[in-house]
Scaffold this motif. Sequence first.
Motif, PDB file in Angstrom:
ATOM      1  N   LYS A  21       1.384  14.193 -36.173  1.00 22.95           N
ATOM      2  CA  LYS A  21       2.117  13.432 -35.158  1.00 22.95           C
ATOM      3  C   LYS A  21       2.612  12.132 -35.771  1.00 22.95           C
ATOM      4  O   LYS A  21       2.045  11.634 -36.749  1.00 22.95           O
ATOM      5  CB  LYS A  21       1.216  13.093 -33.966  1.00 22.95           C
ATOM      6  CG  LYS A  21       0.633  14.277 -33.241  1.00 22.95           C
ATOM      7  CD  LYS A  21       1.514  14.675 -32.080  1.00 22.95           C
ATOM      8  CE  LYS A  21       0.955  15.885 -31.377  1.00 22.95           C
ATOM      9  NZ  LYS A  21       0.510  15.691 -30.050  1.00 22.95           N
ATOM     10  N   THR A  22       3.642  11.548 -35.159  1.00 21.27           N
ATOM     11  CA  THR A  22       4.195  10.266 -35.601  1.00 21.27           C
ATOM     12  C   THR A  22       4.334   9.349 -34.401  1.00 21.27           C
ATOM     13  O   THR A  22       4.774   9.777 -33.332  1.00 21.27           O
ATOM     14  CB  THR A  22       5.572  10.467 -36.267  1.00 21.27           C
ATOM     15  OG1 THR A  22       5.419  11.355 -37.385  1.00 21.27           O
ATOM     16  CG2 THR A  22       6.140   9.144 -36.757  1.00 21.27           C
ATOM     17  N   TRP A  23       3.957   8.074 -34.595  1.00 20.16           N
ATOM     18  CA  TRP A  23       4.075   7.054 -33.559  1.00 20.16           C
ATOM     19  C   TRP A  23       4.876   5.887 -34.110  1.00 20.16           C
ATOM     20  O   TRP A  23       4.693   5.475 -35.250  1.00 20.16           O
ATOM     21  CB  TRP A  23       2.703   6.535 -33.143  1.00 20.16           C
ATOM     22  CG  TRP A  23       1.831   7.541 -32.489  1.00 20.16           C
ATOM     23  CD1 TRP A  23       1.681   7.759 -31.150  1.00 20.16           C
ATOM     24  CD2 TRP A  23       0.946   8.470 -33.134  1.00 20.16           C
ATOM     25  NE1 TRP A  23       0.779   8.755 -30.932  1.00 20.16           N
ATOM     26  CE2 TRP A  23       0.312   9.219 -32.124  1.00 20.16           C
ATOM     27  CE3 TRP A  23       0.640   8.746 -34.462  1.00 20.16           C
ATOM     28  CZ2 TRP A  23      -0.615  10.211 -32.407  1.00 20.16           C
ATOM     29  CZ3 TRP A  23      -0.270   9.743 -34.750  1.00 20.16           C
ATOM     30  CH2 TRP A  23      -0.889  10.461 -33.713  1.00 20.16           C
ATOM     31  N   ARG A  24       5.732   5.309 -33.292  1.00 22.06           N
ATOM     32  CA  ARG A  24       6.463   4.094 -33.667  1.00 22.06           C
ATOM     33  C   ARG A  24       5.507   2.925 -33.468  1.00 22.06           C
ATOM     34  O   ARG A  24       4.853   2.804 -32.430  1.00 22.06           O
ATOM     35  CB  ARG A  24       7.702   3.947 -32.781  1.00 22.06           C
ATOM     36  CG  ARG A  24       8.503   2.682 -32.996  1.00 22.06           C
ATOM     37  CD  ARG A  24       9.213   2.679 -34.346  1.00 22.06           C
ATOM     38  NE  ARG A  24      10.257   1.664 -34.376  1.00 22.06           N
ATOM     39  CZ  ARG A  24      10.055   0.394 -34.714  1.00 22.06           C
ATOM     40  NH1 ARG A  24       8.845  -0.034 -35.059  1.00 22.06           N
ATOM     41  NH2 ARG A  24      11.052  -0.451 -34.709  1.00 22.06           N
ATOM     42  N   HIS A  25       5.404   2.061 -34.476  1.00 22.69           N
ATOM     43  CA  HIS A  25       4.507   0.911 -34.443  1.00 22.69           C
ATOM     44  C   HIS A  25       5.336  -0.377 -34.479  1.00 22.69           C
ATOM     45  O   HIS A  25       6.556  -0.341 -34.668  1.00 22.69           O
ATOM     46  CB  HIS A  25       3.555   0.982 -35.643  1.00 22.69           C
ATOM     47  CG  HIS A  25       2.439  -0.006 -35.612  1.00 22.69           C
ATOM     48  ND1 HIS A  25       1.600  -0.165 -34.537  1.00 22.69           N
ATOM     49  CD2 HIS A  25       2.027  -0.911 -36.530  1.00 22.69           C
ATOM     50  CE1 HIS A  25       0.714  -1.116 -34.791  1.00 22.69           C
ATOM     51  NE2 HIS A  25       0.960  -1.584 -35.997  1.00 22.69           N
ATOM     52  N   LEU A  26       4.683  -1.500 -34.291  1.00 25.28           N
ATOM     53  CA  LEU A  26       5.352  -2.799 -34.404  1.00 25.28           C
ATOM     54  C   LEU A  26       6.015  -2.937 -35.767  1.00 25.28           C
ATOM     55  O   LEU A  26       5.516  -2.412 -36.763  1.00 25.28           O
ATOM     56  CB  LEU A  26       4.325  -3.932 -34.278  1.00 25.28           C
ATOM     57  CG  LEU A  26       3.662  -4.133 -32.932  1.00 25.28           C
ATOM     58  CD1 LEU A  26       2.566  -5.191 -33.057  1.00 25.28           C
ATOM     59  CD2 LEU A  26       4.664  -4.544 -31.893  1.00 25.28           C
ATOM     60  N   ASN A  27       7.126  -3.651 -35.810  1.00 25.52           N
ATOM     61  CA  ASN A  27       7.771  -3.910 -37.088  1.00 25.52           C
ATOM     62  C   ASN A  27       6.840  -4.693 -37.998  1.00 25.52           C
ATOM     63  O   ASN A  27       6.056  -5.525 -37.550  1.00 25.52           O
ATOM     64  CB  ASN A  27       9.055  -4.724 -36.895  1.00 25.52           C
ATOM     65  CG  ASN A  27      10.180  -3.895 -36.338  1.00 25.52           C
ATOM     66  OD1 ASN A  27      10.037  -2.696 -36.099  1.00 25.52           O
ATOM     67  ND2 ASN A  27      11.310  -4.532 -36.120  1.00 25.52           N
ATOM     68  N   PHE A  28       6.945  -4.396 -39.282  1.00 25.60           N
ATOM     69  CA  PHE A  28       6.259  -5.168 -40.305  1.00 25.60           C
ATOM     70  C   PHE A  28       7.320  -6.083 -40.889  1.00 25.60           C
ATOM     71  O   PHE A  28       8.215  -5.625 -41.591  1.00 25.60           O
ATOM     72  CB  PHE A  28       5.683  -4.232 -41.374  1.00 25.60           C
ATOM     73  CG  PHE A  28       4.936  -4.932 -42.453  1.00 25.60           C
ATOM     74  CD1 PHE A  28       3.663  -5.428 -42.216  1.00 25.60           C
ATOM     75  CD2 PHE A  28       5.493  -5.094 -43.704  1.00 25.60           C
ATOM     76  CE1 PHE A  28       2.963  -6.076 -43.211  1.00 25.60           C
ATOM     77  CE2 PHE A  28       4.797  -5.745 -44.709  1.00 25.60           C
ATOM     78  CZ  PHE A  28       3.530  -6.238 -44.465  1.00 25.60           C
ATOM     79  N   PHE A  29       7.283  -7.357 -40.534  1.00 27.99           N
ATOM     80  CA  PHE A  29       8.381  -8.295 -40.754  1.00 27.99           C
ATOM     81  C   PHE A  29       9.622  -7.683 -40.110  1.00 27.99           C
ATOM     82  O   PHE A  29       9.593  -7.352 -38.942  1.00 27.99           O
ATOM     83  CB  PHE A  29       8.557  -8.633 -42.243  1.00 27.99           C
ATOM     84  CG  PHE A  29       7.398  -9.414 -42.791  1.00 27.99           C
ATOM     85  CD1 PHE A  29       7.203 -10.743 -42.439  1.00 27.99           C
ATOM     86  CD2 PHE A  29       6.482  -8.807 -43.618  1.00 27.99           C
ATOM     87  CE1 PHE A  29       6.125 -11.456 -42.938  1.00 27.99           C
ATOM     88  CE2 PHE A  29       5.397  -9.520 -44.120  1.00 27.99           C
ATOM     89  CZ  PHE A  29       5.218 -10.840 -43.774  1.00 27.99           C
ATOM     90  N   GLN A  30      10.703  -7.466 -40.840  1.00 26.52           N
ATOM     91  CA  GLN A  30      11.916  -6.925 -40.230  1.00 26.52           C
ATOM     92  C   GLN A  30      12.022  -5.410 -40.387  1.00 26.52           C
ATOM     93  O   GLN A  30      13.026  -4.816 -40.000  1.00 26.52           O
ATOM     94  CB  GLN A  30      13.174  -7.587 -40.832  1.00 26.52           C
ATOM     95  CG  GLN A  30      13.480  -7.204 -42.264  1.00 26.52           C
ATOM     96  CD  GLN A  30      12.834  -8.113 -43.283  1.00 26.52           C
ATOM     97  OE1 GLN A  30      11.758  -8.661 -43.062  1.00 26.52           O
ATOM     98  NE2 GLN A  30      13.482  -8.266 -44.426  1.00 26.52           N
TER      99      GLN A  30
END
Length: 112
Positions: free
Chosen positions: A64-73
């Motif tokens: 599975k894949t989840w979108r996470h918070l950006n790491f910097f930009q």
Amino acid sequence: METVELFTAALNLRDPWKVSKVEFLVKEGKKELHIHIDFERGGHFPCPEDGCKDELVAYDSCEKTWRHLNFFQYKTYIHARQPRVKCPGHGVKTVSVPWARPGSGFTLLFES
């Protein structure tokens, strides 16, 4: 501290979860961070049914894949094998992961 250990600590992962690989990729001309989380073979997971106290070995898993918070930009994605367990009382059930709600394609931090 190595990259894998750093991201394992940053994501606050506990056994049996651990970061297995971190990739910085270029997709469609843009850079993205891909964090791969896995579990040790034979790792134990609780039955996801409310009130069940059984700790069970993974029966099988699916990627599975989840979108996470950006790491910097940079857009960041978490990839993991999500295990299923075979509970004697409840049958085969998908284990909840600590970083996302069941059925969500986003991490808890991204949703908040």
